[in-house]
Design an enzyme around this catalytic site. Structure first.
Site, PDB file in Angstrom:
ATOM      1  N   CYS A  69      -2.974 -11.646  17.982  1.00  0.00           N
ATOM      2  CA  CYS A  69      -4.020 -12.083  16.233  1.00  0.00           C
ATOM      3  C   CYS A  69      -4.171 -13.789  15.696  1.00  0.00           C
ATOM      4  O   CYS A  69      -2.721 -14.206  15.781  1.00  0.00           O
ATOM      5  CB  CYS A  69      -3.855 -10.791  14.769  1.00  0.00           C
ATOM      6  SG  CYS A  69      -4.900 -11.284  13.682  1.00  0.00           S
ATOM      7  N   CYS A  75      -3.032 -14.450   7.159  1.00  0.00           N
ATOM      8  CA  CYS A  75      -4.014 -12.774   6.669  1.00  0.00           C
ATOM      9  C   CYS A  75      -2.375 -12.355   5.718  1.00  0.00           C
ATOM     10  O   CYS A  75      -2.607 -11.236   4.641  1.00  0.00           O
ATOM     11  CB  CYS A  75      -4.310 -12.287   7.691  1.00  0.00           C
ATOM     12  SG  CYS A  75      -4.952 -10.876   6.770  1.00  0.00           S
ATOM     13  N   CYS A 153     -10.182  -8.029  14.810  1.00  0.00           N
ATOM     14  CA  CYS A 153      -9.608  -7.470  13.604  1.00  0.00           C
ATOM     15  C   CYS A 153      -8.790  -6.600  14.662  1.00  0.00           C
ATOM     16  O   CYS A 153      -9.345  -6.111  15.155  1.00  0.00           O
ATOM     17  CB  CYS A 153      -9.638  -6.916  12.319  1.00  0.00           C
ATOM     18  SG  CYS A 153      -7.997  -6.022  11.798  1.00  0.00           S
ATOM     19  N   GLN A 277      -9.426   9.669   4.469  1.00  0.00           N
ATOM     20  CA  GLN A 277      -8.093   8.718   5.095  1.00  0.00           C
ATOM     21  C   GLN A 277      -8.279   8.255   6.498  1.00  0.00           C
ATOM     22  O   GLN A 277     -10.066   8.281   6.950  1.00  0.00           O
ATOM     23  CB  GLN A 277      -7.173   9.913   5.372  1.00  0.00           C
ATOM     24  CG  GLN A 277      -6.875  10.726   4.853  1.00  0.00           C
ATOM     25  CD  GLN A 277      -5.184  10.048   4.152  1.00  0.00           C
ATOM     26  OE1 GLN A 277      -4.646   9.201   4.299  1.00  0.00           O
ATOM     27  NE2 GLN A 277      -4.137  11.287   3.477  1.00  0.00           N
ATOM     28  N   TYR A 306      -5.029  16.787  -6.673  1.00  0.00           N
ATOM     29  CA  TYR A 306      -5.557  15.087  -5.499  1.00  0.00           C
ATOM     30  C   TYR A 306      -6.860  14.678  -4.284  1.00  0.00           C
ATOM     31  O   TYR A 306      -6.007  14.855  -3.461  1.00  0.00           O
ATOM     32  CB  TYR A 306      -4.330  13.679  -5.796  1.00  0.00           C
ATOM     33  CG  TYR A 306      -3.505  14.112  -6.784  1.00  0.00           C
ATOM     34  CD1 TYR A 306      -3.801  13.293  -8.249  1.00  0.00           C
ATOM     35  CD2 TYR A 306      -2.477  14.473  -7.022  1.00  0.00           C
ATOM     36  CE1 TYR A 306      -2.573  12.460  -9.013  1.00  0.00           C
ATOM     37  CE2 TYR A 306      -1.438  14.699  -7.787  1.00  0.00           C
ATOM     38  CZ  TYR A 306      -1.595  13.423  -8.923  1.00  0.00           C
ATOM     39  OH  TYR A 306      -0.656  13.632  -9.692  1.00  0.00           O
ATOM     40  N   GLU A 327      -9.859  17.289  -8.346  1.00  0.00           N
ATOM     41  CA  GLU A 327     -10.469  15.777  -8.102  1.00  0.00           C
ATOM     42  C   GLU A 327     -10.686  15.282  -9.271  1.00  0.00           C
ATOM     43  O   GLU A 327     -11.680  15.427  -9.463  1.00  0.00           O
ATOM     44  CB  GLU A 327     -10.756  15.446  -6.971  1.00  0.00           C
ATOM     45  CG  GLU A 327     -11.380  14.040  -6.387  1.00  0.00           C
ATOM     46  CD  GLU A 327     -10.107  13.431  -6.423  1.00  0.00           C
ATOM     47  OE1 GLU A 327     -10.445  12.395  -6.645  1.00  0.00           O
ATOM     48  OE2 GLU A 327      -9.067  13.611  -5.742  1.00  0.00           O
ATOM     49  N   CYS A 402       1.710   7.788   0.070  1.00  0.00           N
ATOM     50  CA  CYS A 402       1.494   7.319   1.137  1.00  0.00           C
ATOM     51  C   CYS A 402       2.531   6.267   0.265  1.00  0.00           C
ATOM     52  O   CYS A 402       2.539   4.675   1.006  1.00  0.00           O
ATOM     53  CB  CYS A 402      -0.624   6.746   0.751  1.00  0.00           C
ATOM     54  SG  CYS A 402      -0.390   6.169  -0.384  1.00  0.00           S
TER      55      CYS A 402
END
Length: 444
Positions: A69, A75, A153, A277, A306, A327, A402
């Site tokens: 890249c 970046c 990318c 996702q 959630y 949610e 996450c």
């Protein structure tokens, strides 16, 4: 005060929690980008720099590769692109082991991808000007609002990259100006693209600073002529001085205003604002592992907190008596209801509410819940939610995160009543320092 710069030879001694290398200077562990533990580097050290950069690699690691890249060093998005993928997985496993060490529980090896490239199904590109007032499009450089211009990318969808390229060319040709954050003038703020590889459906969202979009019809016609796989185009209007990408108002310019995707043999409707996702291949791996750990029974009731657009609740609904899904985000809640209808799921109830408030009410009513599936945002859950979970006394909690750093804080609140029986890291975000973890807790 003048900056003092010293060129020095240093060995990378460790990593910090975002897998940035660390070197020791004057007794301080300082982060250094693009470095691998054990390497010997030449470093230009300026006395007021917080994060250093490698000046020269004297003794490279056996795990080092050349990043494929050309904006890698500017970046900041893919922090691990200089490391062989197999070793990236080892680093993520070791990171989770370190975070979970107080629990004295086995950490399984991180589940990786066969092809860890071009996996993202959502591209988010900012438009603006460079220092010479030329139109640029790309990502914000790490910790700044300076745009790093790019055309392709390594982790984003290739078709989406090509669409962005066409959009930029059309903006230039049609004299459609980007938004200037400083002067608060111009039209185009962002372009977001969502893709379903499974169904080859593509959504293009043009984020503008105002309703008026001169030459809009000609722009749409030219874009569709070049890209037949675009199935819907939306103009999102965001006039506010804000870091949020999307505004409240939208106009569907072409198509039905949403796309569909297939995940775990279920069909899902995705709108511009829906949380979904970004790596469908690894989401399947993650959900299958979560459902396996839950070991669900046909007479059980599951709470999906959630829940986003209802993905995991819908996927596991065939295994249980009932799913209760909550949610807060309104558009995701509406999509979740529609997704259940699309898949002909009758045993799931959706509630548009704050997860903490909702579960506290459940606990106060002494509702019976067998399994709680929780997948909170990066900041983790809160004490009110966790207290209510303890009050509900489910047999199992499946905690998907996450951000294992905040997950560990939450788990410490639960372990007096629950035992951690399984920890599985999943590489949802290859080439980056992020790792997803699914943890199974069983009531003592």
């Amino acid at each position: 005060m003048m900056k003092e710069t010293n060129k020095m030879k240093k060995t990378v001694i460790d990593y910090n929690t975002d897998l940035t290398g660390l070197i020791n200077i004057d007794g301080k562990k300082l982060p250094i980008n693009n470095a691998i533990k054990g390497e010997t580097l030449e470093v230009n050290y300026t006395n007021n720099k917080k994060t250093l950069k490698v000046d020269k690699i004297i003794e490279p690691s056996i795990y080092r590769i050349t990043p494929p890249c050309n904006i890698y060093n500017r970046c900041g998005g893919c922090k691990l692109l200089h490391i062989k993928y197999e070793h990236q997985l080892e680093l993520k496993t070791n990171l989770v082991k370190e975070l979970f060490k107080d629990f004295k529980v086995k950490i399984n090896d991180t589940l990786g991808m066969t092809n860890p490239n071009h996996y993202r199904n959502k591209n988010q590109i900012v438009f603006g000007f460079d220092d010479k007032r030329r139109i640029v499009s790309g990502f914000y450089e790490e910790f700044t609002h300076k745009i790093v211009n790019f055309e392709t990318c390594y982790v984003q969808d290739e078709i989406s990259d090509n669409i962005v390229k066409t959009i930029k060319d059309l903006f230039l040709k049609m004299h459609i100006m980007p938004y200037d954050e400083t002067k608060r003038r111009g039209l185009i703020r962002h372009v977001m693209i969502k893709r379903s590889k499974a169904l080859n459906e593509t959504m293009v969202i043009i984020v503008t600073s105002q309703d008026v979009f001169p030459g809009r019809q000609n722009f749409i016609k030219a874009l569709l002529a070049k890209h037949k796989d675009i199935t819907t185009i939306i103009q999102n209007i965001n006039p506010k001085a804000t870091t949020h990408v999307l505004g409240d108002k939208e106009i569907v310019l072409f198509g039905k205003g949403y796309i569909n995707d297939i995940l775990c043999d279920c069909k899902f409707k995705i709108s511009s604002k829906s949380f979904y996702q970004i790596n469908p291949t690894q989401t399947k791996v993650l959900y299958e592992k979560a459902i396996e750990l839950a070991n669900l029974k046909k007479d059980e009731i599951v709470l999906d907190a959630y829940s986003g657009v209802g993905t995991i609740g819908i996927v596991l609904s065939k295994n249980v008596k009932k799913v209760i899904s909550v949610e807060l985000e309104k558009s995701s809640h509406i999509d979740a209801i529609n997704n259940a209808k699309i898949n002909n799921i009758k045993n799931i109830q959706f509630f548009n509410d704050d997860a903490t408030r909702f579960i506290i009410n459940l606990a106060n009513k002494k509702e019976h819940i067998d399994v709680v599936i929780m997948d909170p945002p990066r900041k983790g859950s809160d004490e009110g939610f966790l207290k209510a979970v303890l009050k509900l006394k489910p047999k199992k909690i499946i905690y998907i995160s996450c951000n294992p750093q905040t997950q560990v804080i939450d788990l410490k609140y639960l372990i007096n009543d629950y035992k951690i029986t399984y920890v599985q890291p999943v590489d949802m975000f290859p080439q980056t320092h992020h790792v997803e973890t699914v943890v199974c807790l069983e009531r003592k």
